[in-house]
Design a protein around this motif. Structure first.
Motif, short mmCIF file in Angstrom:
data_model
loop_
_atom_site.label_atom_id
_atom_site.label_comp_id
_atom_site.label_asym_id
_atom_site.label_seq_id
_atom_site.Cartn_x
_atom_site.Cartn_y
_atom_site.Cartn_z
N LYS A 182 0.82 -1.22 0.00
CA LYS A 182 0.00 0.00 0.00
C LYS A 182 0.85 1.27 0.00
N TRP A 183 2.15 1.13 0.10
CA TRP A 183 3.06 2.28 0.22
C TRP A 183 2.71 3.11 1.45
N GLU A 184 2.54 2.45 2.59
CA GLU A 184 2.19 3.12 3.83
C GLU A 184 3.15 2.73 4.94
N THR A 185 3.45 3.70 5.79
CA THR A 185 4.27 3.47 6.98
C THR A 185 3.57 4.11 8.17
N ILE A 186 3.53 3.40 9.27
CA ILE A 186 2.96 3.92 10.51
C ILE A 186 4.10 4.28 11.46
N PHE A 187 4.01 5.47 12.02
CA PHE A 187 4.96 5.94 13.03
C PHE A 187 4.19 6.23 14.31
N ARG A 188 4.88 6.17 15.46
CA ARG A 188 4.27 6.53 16.74
C ARG A 188 5.20 7.50 17.47
N CYS A 189 4.64 8.59 17.94
CA CYS A 189 5.41 9.59 18.66
C CYS A 189 5.87 9.02 20.00
N LEU A 190 7.15 9.17 20.29
CA LEU A 190 7.72 8.68 21.54
C LEU A 190 7.35 9.55 22.73
N ASP A 191 6.90 10.78 22.47
CA ASP A 191 6.56 11.71 23.55
C ASP A 191 5.09 11.62 23.95
N CYS A 192 4.17 11.65 22.97
CA CYS A 192 2.74 11.71 23.29
C CYS A 192 1.94 10.49 22.86
N GLY A 193 2.54 9.62 22.04
CA GLY A 193 1.84 8.42 21.59
C GLY A 193 1.01 8.60 20.33
N GLN A 194 1.03 9.80 19.73
CA GLN A 194 0.27 10.06 18.51
C GLN A 194 0.77 9.17 17.38
N TYR A 195 -0.17 8.56 16.66
CA TYR A 195 0.18 7.76 15.49
C TYR A 195 0.13 8.63 14.25
N TRP A 196 1.08 8.39 13.36
CA TRP A 196 1.17 9.10 12.07
C TRP A 196 1.18 8.06 10.96
N LEU A 197 0.42 8.32 9.91
CA LEU A 197 0.42 7.50 8.72
C LEU A 197 1.12 8.28 7.61
N GLU A 198 2.16 7.69 7.05
CA GLU A 198 2.79 8.26 5.86
C GLU A 198 2.35 7.38 4.70
N ARG A 199 1.73 8.00 3.71
CA ARG A 199 1.30 7.23 2.54
C ARG A 199 1.57 8.03 1.28
N TYR A 200 1.57 7.31 0.18
CA TYR A 200 1.80 7.93 -1.12
C TYR A 200 0.51 7.83 -1.93
N VAL A 201 0.06 8.97 -2.43
CA VAL A 201 -1.19 9.07 -3.16
C VAL A 201 -0.89 9.35 -4.62
N SER A 202 -1.54 8.61 -5.51
CA SER A 202 -1.34 8.84 -6.95
C SER A 202 -1.84 10.21 -7.34
N HIS A 203 -0.99 10.93 -8.04
CA HIS A 203 -1.33 12.29 -8.47
C HIS A 203 -0.77 12.47 -9.86
N GLY A 204 -1.61 12.31 -10.86
CA GLY A 204 -1.12 12.40 -12.23
C GLY A 204 -0.23 11.21 -12.54
N GLN A 205 1.00 11.50 -12.92
CA GLN A 205 1.94 10.44 -13.27
C GLN A 205 2.93 10.14 -12.16
N SER A 206 2.67 10.64 -10.97
CA SER A 206 3.59 10.37 -9.86
C SER A 206 2.81 10.11 -8.57
#
Length: 80
Positions: free
Chosen positions: A35-59
């Motif tokens: 899916k081209w996704e990575t999950i991160f978790r903040c070491l300070d507050c516990g917030q989860y972050w999703l990094e993903r890549y979305v198709s936009h034109g030819q990239s």
């Protein structure tokens, strides 16, 4: 104070590598190469972050999203 509060819920056209101050405070939790996704978790507050890549034109364009624990662990879908 945690750096997570300084960023909106959605950071378009940005990968985690592009925010070194935030990247220094998160741990990589999960990678889904299909899916081209990575999950991160903040070491300070516990917030989860999703990094993903979305198709936009030819990239594919990165974006960062604050997500819930259920979304990060895959029990709830992250809407587009």
């Amino acid at each position: 104070m945690c750096l997570c509060v300084e960023y909106p819920d959605r950071v378009p056209q940005t990968a985690m590598d592009e925010i070194p101050a935030l990247k220094a405070h998160v741990a990589q939790i999960r990678i889904d190469g299909m899916k081209w996704e990575t999950i991160f978790r903040c070491l300070d507050c516990g917030q989860y972050w999703l990094e993903r890549y979305v198709s936009h034109g030819q990239s594919d364009v990165p974006e960062l999203l604050k997500v819930s624990e259920a979304q990060a662990l895959g029990t709830t879908d992250v809407s587009t």
